[in-house]
Design an enzyme around this catalytic site. Structure first.
Site, PDB file in Angstrom:
ATOM      1  N   SER A 194       0.836  -1.212   0.000  1.00 48.70           N
ATOM      2  CA  SER A 194       0.000   0.000   0.000  1.00 48.70           C
ATOM      3  C   SER A 194       0.867   1.258   0.000  1.00 48.70           C
ATOM      4  O   SER A 194       1.554   1.546  -0.970  1.00 48.70           O
ATOM      5  CB  SER A 194      -0.950  -0.028   1.179  1.00 48.70           C
ATOM      6  OG  SER A 194      -1.865   1.035   1.110  1.00 48.70           O
TER       7      SER A 194
ATOM      8  N   ASP B 161      -6.711   1.499  -3.254  1.00 53.27           N
ATOM      9  CA  ASP B 161      -7.962   1.144  -2.576  1.00 53.27           C
ATOM     10  C   ASP B 161      -8.485   2.318  -1.739  1.00 53.27           C
ATOM     11  O   ASP B 161      -9.547   2.230  -1.134  1.00 53.27           O
ATOM     12  CB  ASP B 161      -7.826  -0.130  -1.729  1.00 53.27           C
ATOM     13  CG  ASP B 161      -6.743  -0.030  -0.656  1.00 53.27           C
ATOM     14  OD1 ASP B 161      -6.020   0.992  -0.614  1.00 53.27           O
ATOM     15  OD2 ASP B 161      -6.610  -0.984   0.126  1.00 53.27           O
TER      16      ASP B 161
END
Length: 452
Positions: free
Chosen positions: A97, A240
Site C-alpha cells: 500500500s 484502494d
C-alpha cells in the site's frame, strides 16, 4: 524465521529481511493448507519486489495443489473483484500500500472476497509457515487471467453515463497503479484527465504515494488550480483509497466525502443501510436520514466494516480514512467507484464540489483526526472519560470512547499498532466551540500524560 510481517489485517514488512520470495513460497503453501482453497487469484502492485514475491507465492500455492489465476499488475480492488466475480476460493494481493518503497506485503481474502485477518485464519497461516511442507499429489496449474475489461464494465455500472458532461479532472496516481485504470476508463467518459505522476514506477520518484501526508498533496492541488479543473483525485499505491480536492485545490476531509457518497448512493437505491465509523458521525447520520436511509455505526477497520455490511446488507459503507465500501463490489473497498460517483454528482447537480462540501462543513465543523503519542493510552482515555461523561448526553464504546453533548461530541481511541491516541471533535454549526473543545481536550491529554 522472522514472521514479523504478519499484522492484524494483512502482511507488511521490509524486503528482504521481513518478506522475501522464500517466505512468500511458504505462505502460498500455508494459505492452501489452512483455507483449503483450490482456485486462487494472485495480483501484485508496482513495487520493484512485487513480481518476484508474487511468482514465489504462486509456486507455493501450486505446490500445495491450488490453481493460480494470475491477474498481473493491478490494484488491491481488482483482486477483490476477480475473486468474487469469477467465484474463486480466494485471492492474494502482493502490496504494501503506502509503506516505504523497500517494503512489501500481502492482503488475503477467501470466498466472496471475505477478508482473512488475524481472527479468522491469518495467524493460522503464520503458524503453519514454521512447519515442514510436503508437495500435493497433484500440482496446481497456472493460468493468466485478463480482468481489466470486466472490472471496467463493472465500475461504469455505478453511474449513469448519459448524465455526464465534459469537465476537467486532475488525477494523481502517485506513480502507483491507478493510472492504468484511468487510461481504460478515459475511453468511456467525456472527461479530460490531467495526469500527474501518472506512470507506474516502483522507484516512487515523487515519494511514496500516500495523500494523507500533507507534503504529498501539493502536486495535485497546484494542478487543479493551474488547469481550472472541476476537482482533483489522488490515490495511494494500490488505489484502494482515494482522496479529493475541490476546484480551488483544497483537500477535502474524508469525513465529508462519506456523507456525500452516502447521499449520492441512497438517491440511486431509494433507501437502504449505510455503515460508518464512530470517529465523526453527525454529518453522515444527517445526510443518510434525509435521503431515506438508515445509518449504522461500526468499529473502525475494514474487517469490521465489511462484516457489518454483510450482516446488515448495507448498500454503502464509508470510513473517514478514505476507505469506501460497496455492496455490489462484494462489500469491498474501491478507490475508483467513489470518484465516479462524485463526478456524476457534479454533472447532475451543476454545483461545484466546494459548494457541495462547504454547506456540510458549516453544518458540522470537525477537527479532523489528531494523533498524540501517549505513554499510557488506556489510563489517559479512562481519565478523560471519567471527566467528560459527567453531564454528557450519551457515552458509547463502539470504538474507543465517544462522548456526546447537545452541541458537540468527540471520539478518543487508541491505535492498534502504536502508543498513539487519536482524537476527533465535531460540533453543530459552531466552529469556535469545536476549536475550543479540541484545544481543551488536547491540553487535558498532555497534562494527564505528563502526570504519568
Amino acid at each position: 524465521m522472522d514472521l514479523s510481517c504478519f499484522k492484524a489485517y494483512d502482511l507488511r514488512g521490509r524486503v528482504p529481511d521481513q518478506l522475501n520470495p522464500v517466505l512468500a513460497e511458504k505462505i502460498g503453501r500455508a494459505y492452501v493448507e489452512i483455507t483449503g482453497a483450490r482456485k486462487v487469484i494472485v495480483g501484485y502492485d508496482i513495487r520493484l519486489s512485487s513480481p518476484d514475491i508474487a511468482e514465489a507465492l504462486s509456486s507455493g500455492l501450486m505446490a500445495a495443489g491450488a490453481d493460480v489465476f494470475d491477474i498481473g499488475l493491478c490494484g488491491t480492488e481488482q483482486v477483490y473483484f476477480a475473486t468474487s466475480h469469477y467465484q474463486m476460493d480466494g485471492g492474494i494481493m502482493v502490496t504494501a500500500s503506502h509503506n516505504p518503497k523497500d517494503h512489501n506485503g500481502m492482503k488475503m481474502v477467501g470466498p466472496q472476497s471475505r477478508p482473512i485477518s488475524s481472527d479468522n485464519g491469518l495467524n493460522d497461516i503464520r503458524d503453519r509457515v514454521l512447519e515442514p511442507f510436503a508437495d500435493a499429489p497433484e500440482q496446481g496449474r497456472y493460468e493468466p487471467l485478463e480482468v481489466m475489461s470486466a472490472y471496467v464494465d463493472h465500475l461504469l455500472g455505478y453511474i449513469d453515463a448519459a448524465s455526464l458532461s465534459p469537465m476537467t479532472i486532475v488525477c494523481n496516481a502517485g506513480n502507483g497503479g491507478a493510472g492504468l485504470v484511468i487510461d481504460e476508463l478515459e475511453q468511456h467518459l467525456p472527461f479530460e484527465f490531467v495526469k500527474v505522476h501518472h506512470q507506474p514506477d516502483g522507484h516512487f520518484p515523487n515519494g511514496v504515494p500516500n495523500p494523507i501526508l500533507s507534503e504529498n498533496r501539493t502536486a495535485t492541488a497546484d494542478a487543479v488550480i493551474e488547469q481550472g479543473a472541476a476537482m482533483g483525485i489522488a490515490w495511494d499505491g494500490d488505489y484502494d483509497r482515494c482522496f479529493f480536492f475541490d476546484e480551488n485545490g483544497r483537500f477535502i476531509e474524508g469525513y465529508y466525502i462519506v456523507g456525500l457518497l452516502a447521499d449520492q448512493f441512497l438517491r440511486k437505491t431509494g433507501g437502504g443501510k449505510v455503515i460508518h465509523d464512530p470517529r465523526l458521525t453527525w454529518n453522515t447520520i444527517d445526510l443518510v436520514r434525509a435521503a431515506g436511509g438508515q445509518a449504522i455505526e461500526s468499529k473502525t477497520g475494514h474487517a469490521f466494516i465489511k462484516q457489518r455490511m454483510r450482516d446488515e446488507d448495507a448498500v454503502y459503507g464509508g470510513e473517514m480514512s478514505a476507505h469506501h465500501y460497496f455492496r455490489d463490489f462484494a462489500y469491498c473497498d474501491s478507490g475508483m467507484i467513489p470518484w465516479l460517483l462524485v463526478a456524476e454528482r457534479l454533472c447532475q447537480s451543476g454545483q461545484t464540489l466546494s459548494s457541495l462540501i462547504d454547506a456540510r462543513i458549516d453544518a458540522y465543523p470537525a477537527s479532523g483526526e489528531i494523533n498524540r503519542t501517549i505513554d499510557n493510552p488506556p489510563k489517559v482515555i479512562a481519565a478523560i472519560e471519567a471527566k467528560y461523561s459527567v453531564g454528557a448526553k450519551s457515552v458509547s464504546h463502539v470504538d474507543g470512547v465517544s462522548i456526546e453533548f447537545d452541541d458537540w461530541r468527540f471520539n478518543l481511541r487508541m491505535s492498534n499498532t502504536e502508543p498513539v491516541v487519536r482524537l476527533n471533535v465535531e460540533s453543530r454549526a459552531n466552529i469556535p466551540l469545536m476549536e475550543e473543545k479540541t484545544e481543551e481536550l488536547l491540553a487535558e491529554m498532555q497534562r494527564l500524560n505528563e502526570e504519568g
